[in-house]
Design a protein around this motif. Structure first.
Motif, PDB file in Angstrom:
ATOM      1  N   ASP A  14       0.862  -1.168   0.000  1.00  0.00           N
ATOM      2  CA  ASP A  14       0.000   0.000   0.000  1.00  0.00           C
ATOM      3  C   ASP A  14       0.902   1.223   0.000  1.00  0.00           C
ATOM      4  OD1 ASP A  14      -2.616  -0.940  -0.030  1.00  0.00           O
ATOM      5  OD2 ASP A  14      -2.548  -1.437   2.093  1.00  0.00           O
ATOM      6  N   TYR A  15       0.566   2.234  -0.788  1.00  0.00           N
ATOM      7  CA  TYR A  15       1.422   3.404  -0.861  1.00  0.00           C
ATOM      8  C   TYR A  15       0.760   4.587  -0.172  1.00  0.00           C
ATOM      9  CZ  TYR A  15      -1.492   5.375  -4.586  1.00  0.00           C
ATOM     10  OH  TYR A  15      -2.534   5.898  -5.309  1.00  0.00           O
ATOM     11  N   ASP A  16       1.561   5.583   0.111  1.00  0.00           N
ATOM     12  CA  ASP A  16       1.064   6.793   0.766  1.00  0.00           C
ATOM     13  C   ASP A  16       1.274   7.957  -0.192  1.00  0.00           C
ATOM     14  OD1 ASP A  16       0.218   8.730   2.489  1.00  0.00           O
ATOM     15  OD2 ASP A  16       2.042   8.763   3.690  1.00  0.00           O
ATOM     16  N   VAL A  17       0.249   8.292  -0.946  1.00  0.00           N
ATOM     17  CA  VAL A  17       0.369   9.364  -1.930  1.00  0.00           C
ATOM     18  C   VAL A  17       0.272  10.708  -1.225  1.00  0.00           C
ATOM     19  CG1 VAL A  17      -0.695  10.465  -3.910  1.00  0.00           C
ATOM     20  CG2 VAL A  17      -0.555   7.996  -3.816  1.00  0.00           C
ATOM     21  N   LYS A  18       1.299  11.500  -1.383  1.00  0.00           N
ATOM     22  CA  LYS A  18       1.306  12.822  -0.758  1.00  0.00           C
ATOM     23  C   LYS A  18       0.447  13.803  -1.545  1.00  0.00           C
ATOM     24  CE  LYS A  18       4.139  11.351   2.346  1.00  0.00           C
ATOM     25  NZ  LYS A  18       3.643  11.078   3.698  1.00  0.00           N
ATOM     26  N   GLY A  28       5.138   8.573  -4.041  1.00  0.00           N
ATOM     27  CA  GLY A  28       4.813   7.506  -3.116  1.00  0.00           C
ATOM     28  C   GLY A  28       5.960   6.537  -2.964  1.00  0.00           C
ATOM     29  N   MET A 110      -6.483   7.031  -7.842  1.00  0.00           N
ATOM     30  CA  MET A 110      -5.597   7.591  -6.831  1.00  0.00           C
ATOM     31  C   MET A 110      -6.212   8.817  -6.175  1.00  0.00           C
ATOM     32  SD  MET A 110      -2.241   7.006  -9.179  1.00  0.00           S
ATOM     33  CE  MET A 110      -1.022   7.909  -8.250  1.00  0.00           C
ATOM     34  N   LYS A 111      -6.904   9.606  -6.959  1.00  0.00           N
ATOM     35  CA  LYS A 111      -7.561  10.805  -6.434  1.00  0.00           C
ATOM     36  C   LYS A 111      -8.627  10.445  -5.406  1.00  0.00           C
ATOM     37  CE  LYS A 111      -6.498  14.993  -8.161  1.00  0.00           C
ATOM     38  NZ  LYS A 111      -6.282  16.199  -7.313  1.00  0.00           N
ATOM     39  N   THR A 112      -9.387   9.403  -5.701  1.00  0.00           N
ATOM     40  CA  THR A 112     -10.496   9.000  -4.841  1.00  0.00           C
ATOM     41  C   THR A 112     -10.083   8.015  -3.749  1.00  0.00           C
ATOM     42  OG1 THR A 112     -11.097   7.186  -6.320  1.00  0.00           O
ATOM     43  CG2 THR A 112     -12.135   9.332  -6.737  1.00  0.00           C
ATOM     44  N   ARG A 113      -8.807   7.576  -3.806  1.00  0.00           N
ATOM     45  CA  ARG A 113      -8.280   6.581  -2.875  1.00  0.00           C
ATOM     46  C   ARG A 113      -8.893   5.200  -3.097  1.00  0.00           C
ATOM     47  NH1 ARG A 113      -3.638   7.616  -0.762  1.00  0.00           N
ATOM     48  NH2 ARG A 113      -4.106   6.265   1.009  1.00  0.00           N
ATOM     49  N   THR A 116      -4.895   2.055  -4.276  1.00  0.00           N
ATOM     50  CA  THR A 116      -3.979   2.421  -3.190  1.00  0.00           C
ATOM     51  C   THR A 116      -2.697   1.600  -3.195  1.00  0.00           C
ATOM     52  OG1 THR A 116      -5.061   0.862  -1.690  1.00  0.00           O
ATOM     53  CG2 THR A 116      -5.902   3.127  -1.710  1.00  0.00           C
TER      54      THR A 116
END
Length: 231
Positions: A14-18, A28, A110-113, A116
């Motif tokens: 799972d990534y953490d998009v800033k 990420g 990615m915008k809406t999560r 992920t």
């Protein structure tokens, strides 16, 4: 232990998009350090350093793929921003929103999560194995690509990774192949019997090298292309 592993491997997180900007720029982690996955493998700090430097020296970078599909590039990674920090392999990528259909899907997700995950494709160049803990440490890797994947943490994504490995000429291990068969509809006991009696024989033959190894690799790729019925 140093070695040259001919099979491409896949590892998902799972990534953490800033931030995902309107122009498709995002950032990420493609890999994190110190986390033991379901295969009892862990990536060590410094594993990607040589690969990144060698790629940069050639004036190249790594593609952003959609679901590890080599025929579906949807962007590129900024080679100057792709680097290791204390947490893992961090990078900034650019989606080709005007040129790649799935780039728009990735952007929306990615915008809406709803999407992920990032996942790396790589070859193992150096590793070590702790017999007591039964954990393999990946010390030096050749990075090939970093993909955007829909759900890296679940079993379905693991099966997709297995299929991608087979498509790249890699050999699945027995647990991998059992997952593949389960996804096709076989019961747990059926999958175990087929994998242990069939795949194990093929893998044992491949150890002899030469024509047997090439034949086994060809059979594995054929299996990966099968559309097995569900029950």
């Amino acid at each position: 232990m140093k070695r040259k592993d001919a099979a491409m491997h896949i590892r998902s997180f799972d990534y953490d998009v800033k931030a995902v900007q309107d122009d498709g720029l995002f950032s990420g982690y493609g890999s994190v350090f110190g986390v033991v996955d379901s295969y009892n493998e862990v990536v060590a700090p410094g594993a990607f350093t040589d690969s990144i430097e060698q790629t940069r020296a050639k004036g190249r970078t790594f593609p952003v793929l959609w679901q590890h599909r080599s025929g579906e590039p949807i962007g590129n990674w900024d080679i100057d921003q792709l680097k290791e920090d204390a947490h893992g392999l961090h990078g900034t990528g650019q989606l080709w929103l005007d040129d790649a259909t799935y780039a728009k899907t990735a952007y929306r997700g990615m915008k809406t999560r709803a999407i992920t995950g990032l996942s790396i494709g790589y070859y193992v160049r150096e590793d070590s194995y702790d017999e007591k803990a039964r954990i393999r440490t990946l010390k030096r890797l050749d990075l090939v690509e970093i993909s955007i994947v829909t759900a890296p943490a679940n079993e379905e994504a693991r099966v997709d990774a297995i299929k991608a490995r087979i498509a790249h000429g890699g050999m699945p291990d027995l647990p991998d192949f059992e997952r593949f068969l389960r996804e096709a509809g076989f019961s747990k006991s059926q999958a175990a019997v087929i994998a242990n009696r069939g795949l194990k024989h093929l893998l044992d033959r491949s150890e002899s090298g030469g024509e047997a190894k090439e034949e086994t690799a060809g059979l594995i790729k054929q299996i990966g292309r099968l559309q097995l019925p569900t029950f």
